[in-house]
Scaffold this motif. Structure first.
Motif, PDB file in Angstrom:
ATOM      1  N   GLY A 158       0.781  -1.245   0.000  1.00  0.00           N
ATOM      2  CA  GLY A 158       0.000   0.000   0.000  1.00  0.00           C
ATOM      3  C   GLY A 158       0.809   1.289   0.000  1.00  0.00           C
ATOM      4  N   GLU A 159       2.125   1.217   0.149  1.00  0.00           N
ATOM      5  CA  GLU A 159       2.963   2.435   0.136  1.00  0.00           C
ATOM      6  C   GLU A 159       2.926   3.107  -1.242  1.00  0.00           C
ATOM      7  OE1 GLU A 159       6.733   0.793   2.427  1.00  0.00           O
ATOM      8  OE2 GLU A 159       7.252   2.632   1.321  1.00  0.00           O
ATOM      9  N   GLU A 160       3.094   4.421  -1.259  1.00  0.00           N
ATOM     10  CA  GLU A 160       3.254   5.160  -2.515  1.00  0.00           C
ATOM     11  C   GLU A 160       4.702   4.953  -2.988  1.00  0.00           C
ATOM     12  OE1 GLU A 160      -0.477   6.051  -2.810  1.00  0.00           O
ATOM     13  OE2 GLU A 160       0.932   6.933  -4.279  1.00  0.00           O
ATOM     14  N   LEU A 161       4.891   4.288  -4.118  1.00  0.00           N
ATOM     15  CA  LEU A 161       6.245   4.027  -4.609  1.00  0.00           C
ATOM     16  C   LEU A 161       6.555   4.874  -5.835  1.00  0.00           C
ATOM     17  CD1 LEU A 161       6.543   0.116  -4.374  1.00  0.00           C
ATOM     18  CD2 LEU A 161       7.132   1.859  -2.659  1.00  0.00           C
ATOM     19  N   LYS A 162       7.714   5.523  -5.793  1.00  0.00           N
ATOM     20  CA  LYS A 162       8.233   6.239  -6.967  1.00  0.00           C
ATOM     21  C   LYS A 162       9.514   5.517  -7.364  1.00  0.00           C
ATOM     22  CE  LYS A 162       6.118  10.653  -5.838  1.00  0.00           C
ATOM     23  NZ  LYS A 162       6.335  12.094  -5.500  1.00  0.00           N
ATOM     24  N   SER A 179      12.551  -5.203 -17.918  1.00  0.00           N
ATOM     25  CA  SER A 179      11.765  -3.958 -18.021  1.00  0.00           C
ATOM     26  C   SER A 179      10.278  -4.258 -18.109  1.00  0.00           C
ATOM     27  CB  SER A 179      12.201  -3.160 -19.251  1.00  0.00           C
ATOM     28  OG  SER A 179      13.514  -2.645 -19.090  1.00  0.00           O
ATOM     29  N   GLN A 180       9.924  -5.276 -18.902  1.00  0.00           N
ATOM     30  CA  GLN A 180       8.501  -5.629 -19.050  1.00  0.00           C
ATOM     31  C   GLN A 180       7.902  -5.985 -17.691  1.00  0.00           C
ATOM     32  OE1 GLN A 180       7.585  -8.695 -22.004  1.00  0.00           O
ATOM     33  NE2 GLN A 180       5.837  -9.366 -20.769  1.00  0.00           N
ATOM     34  N   ALA A 181       8.644  -6.732 -16.878  1.00  0.00           N
ATOM     35  CA  ALA A 181       8.127  -7.161 -15.565  1.00  0.00           C
ATOM     36  C   ALA A 181       7.836  -5.943 -14.688  1.00  0.00           C
ATOM     37  CB  ALA A 181       9.125  -8.081 -14.884  1.00  0.00           C
ATOM     38  N   LEU A 182       8.763  -4.968 -14.685  1.00  0.00           N
ATOM     39  CA  LEU A 182       8.537  -3.773 -13.845  1.00  0.00           C
ATOM     40  C   LEU A 182       7.381  -2.947 -14.393  1.00  0.00           C
ATOM     41  CD1 LEU A 182       9.271  -1.939 -11.503  1.00  0.00           C
ATOM     42  CD2 LEU A 182      10.860  -0.738 -13.048  1.00  0.00           C
ATOM     43  N   GLU A 183       7.361  -2.742 -15.715  1.00  0.00           N
ATOM     44  CA  GLU A 183       6.281  -1.925 -16.303  1.00  0.00           C
ATOM     45  C   GLU A 183       4.919  -2.574 -16.061  1.00  0.00           C
ATOM     46  OE1 GLU A 183       9.320  -0.114 -19.687  1.00  0.00           O
ATOM     47  OE2 GLU A 183       7.887  -1.690 -20.208  1.00  0.00           O
ATOM     48  N   VAL A 186       4.042  -1.817 -12.429  1.00  0.00           N
ATOM     49  CA  VAL A 186       3.590  -0.429 -12.230  1.00  0.00           C
ATOM     50  C   VAL A 186       2.153  -0.281 -12.720  1.00  0.00           C
ATOM     51  CG1 VAL A 186       3.952   1.956 -12.988  1.00  0.00           C
ATOM     52  CG2 VAL A 186       5.915   0.547 -12.304  1.00  0.00           C
ATOM     53  N   SER A 187       1.849  -0.908 -13.869  1.00  0.00           N
ATOM     54  CA  SER A 187       0.481  -0.839 -14.412  1.00  0.00           C
ATOM     55  C   SER A 187      -0.531  -1.489 -13.464  1.00  0.00           C
ATOM     56  CB  SER A 187       0.408  -1.551 -15.771  1.00  0.00           C
ATOM     57  OG  SER A 187       1.325  -0.977 -16.665  1.00  0.00           O
ATOM     58  N   ALA A 188      -0.078  -2.488 -12.713  1.00  0.00           N
ATOM     59  CA  ALA A 188      -1.001  -3.253 -11.863  1.00  0.00           C
ATOM     60  C   ALA A 188      -1.202  -2.622 -10.480  1.00  0.00           C
ATOM     61  CB  ALA A 188      -0.466  -4.683 -11.692  1.00  0.00           C
ATOM     62  N   HIS A 189      -0.424  -1.541 -10.174  1.00  0.00           N
ATOM     63  CA  HIS A 189      -0.517  -0.927  -8.841  1.00  0.00           C
ATOM     64  C   HIS A 189      -0.781   0.564  -8.974  1.00  0.00           C
ATOM     65  CE1 HIS A 189       1.767  -4.645  -8.122  1.00  0.00           C
ATOM     66  NE2 HIS A 189       1.317  -4.596  -6.878  1.00  0.00           N
ATOM     67  N   ASP A 190      -1.949   1.006  -8.528  1.00  0.00           N
ATOM     68  CA  ASP A 190      -2.291   2.437  -8.595  1.00  0.00           C
ATOM     69  C   ASP A 190      -1.330   3.273  -7.748  1.00  0.00           C
ATOM     70  OD1 ASP A 190      -5.850   1.611  -8.518  1.00  0.00           O
ATOM     71  OD2 ASP A 190      -4.367   1.691 -10.181  1.00  0.00           O
ATOM     72  N   ASN A 191      -0.741   2.668  -6.697  1.00  0.00           N
ATOM     73  CA  ASN A 191       0.126   3.432  -5.789  1.00  0.00           C
ATOM     74  C   ASN A 191       1.598   3.355  -6.195  1.00  0.00           C
ATOM     75  OD1 ASN A 191      -0.250   0.652  -5.156  1.00  0.00           O
ATOM     76  ND2 ASN A 191       0.901   0.948  -3.259  1.00  0.00           N
ATOM     77  N   TRP A 192       1.869   2.804  -7.411  1.00  0.00           N
ATOM     78  CA  TRP A 192       3.244   2.767  -7.931  1.00  0.00           C
ATOM     79  C   TRP A 192       3.327   3.699  -9.140  1.00  0.00           C
ATOM     80  CZ3 TRP A 192       5.538  -2.897  -8.368  1.00  0.00           C
ATOM     81  CH2 TRP A 192       5.438  -3.529  -7.123  1.00  0.00           C
TER      82      TRP A 192
END
Ligand code: GZL
Length: 325
Positions: A158-162, A179-183, A186-192
């Motif tokens: 739940g943390e806000e991640l940048k 890169s695909q795994a991280l992208e 990020v797409s799957a987490h509103d708080n990332w």
């Protein structure tokens, strides 16, 4: 008269034998070495150096091999030239650790037409027909990235991640899939969110340069996702110069790929949070696949190398000191 024909027969036999060794080469014997043409992509990282060492240590002359390695210095054109020289030489098999994924169709078709088998090692190639190579033995790069994302999820509920994304050489399988795994994460987490995507070309020097340039404009991030250890070492130097803390209790969590002993030491010392192993010791796996090929056994088109994740809790100084790279 009989004597005459005997001499004539003997003369004919001597001429026949001379023809067998016309080029001066010895006859094929079972002591002839198995010649491997190996196109290595470069020397950009500790991982790559360990990968090269693994191949050299595995394919020795006393085991019946003649390993002929060409280092492409991270230039795909150099790999094409090396592969074409292996064709001319008539090696028994070609092993390629590819730089880029794309661009291999033409040269692999030339190898195919020459009747020389090819093993792709480490990364992958994207070709129109995978009959152009025997098998691809290497890492599951997408799996590496997905395991890193799952770990980050578990650590930061739940943390806000940048997240600052330090990418490897564009167009290599390791970069594309990590890169695909991280992208995807990020797409799957509103708080990332991605604070930025910069390229360090898998080297320490460029990792330092890219991080230094980014920090000159933006220090608002709390995760560094670095696609190999050497770039991480450069990035850490830039973070230190900028006075930004990282690791245990620091401003920035660090995720790094390869799990070289130097990175594991940083993890054990609380400077890096997660090391995602990428095993360079692929010589024995390649040798086993060559044995299967020479024995006429079926070979799977894709073979993945065993790999793990390391956090501080998984490490001991003894484990780190026992690592071979
Ligand atoms: C991974 C390999 C990558 C490493 C980097 O199999 O392709 O290339 O992660 C290396 O260290 O430069």
């Amino acid at each position: 008269m009989k004597r005459f024909f005997s001499i004539l027969l003997l003369a004919a036999y001597v001429i026949f034998l001379a023809g067998c060794f016309r080029d001066g080469s010895a006859p094929e014997t079972d002591t002839e070495l198995f010649v491997i043409g190996f196109s290595q992509s470069g020397s950009e990282s500790d991982w790559r150096l360990a990968n090269t060492d693994s191949m050299i240590e595995t394919f020795t002359e006393d085991k019946g091999y003649d390993l002929q390695m060409e280092n492409a210095k991270q230039q795909q054109e150099n790999q094409f030239a090396a592969v074409r020289s292996f064709i001319l030489e008539g090696v028994d098999i070609i092993v390629i650790a590819p730089t880029m994924e794309e661009g291999w169709d033409t040269v692999l078709k030339e190898v195919y037409d020459a009747g020389i088998p090819v093993i792709i090692m480490d990364r992958s190639v994207n070709v129109w027909n995978d009959d152009l190579y025997l098998t691809n033995v290497g890492s599951d790069f997408l799996g590496q990235g997905n395991r890193a994302v799952e770990w980050l999820e578990g650590q930061t509920e739940g943390e806000e991640l940048k997240i600052l994304h330090l990418q490897g050489t564009y167009g290599t399988t390791a970069q594309l899939l990590r890169s695909q795994a991280l992208e995807d994460g990020v797409s799957a987490h509103d708080n990332w969110e991605l604070a930025g995507q910069i390229c360090g070309d898998f080297t320490e020097a460029k990792g330092y340069e890219a991080m230094t340039e980014f920090l000159s404009e933006n220090t608002d991030f709390n995760v560094l996702y670095s696609e190999n250890d050497n770039m991480t070492f450069g990035a850490i130097r830039a973070l230190d110069e900028a006075g930004i803390t990282y690791g245990e209790g620091g401003q920035v969590r660090i995720i790094t790929f390869d799990a070289t002993s130097a990175a594991l030491q940083l993890c054990f010392d609380g400077k890096v949070d997660l090391c995602v192993e990428c095993n360079p010791l692929q010589g024995p796996s390649v040798e086993e696949l060559i044995r299967q090929y020479r024995a006429g056994e079926d070979i799977p088109k894709q073979v993945y190398i065993e790999e793990a994740l390391f956090t501080k809790d998984d490490l001991t100084q003894e484990l780190i000191d026992g690592r071979t790279y």
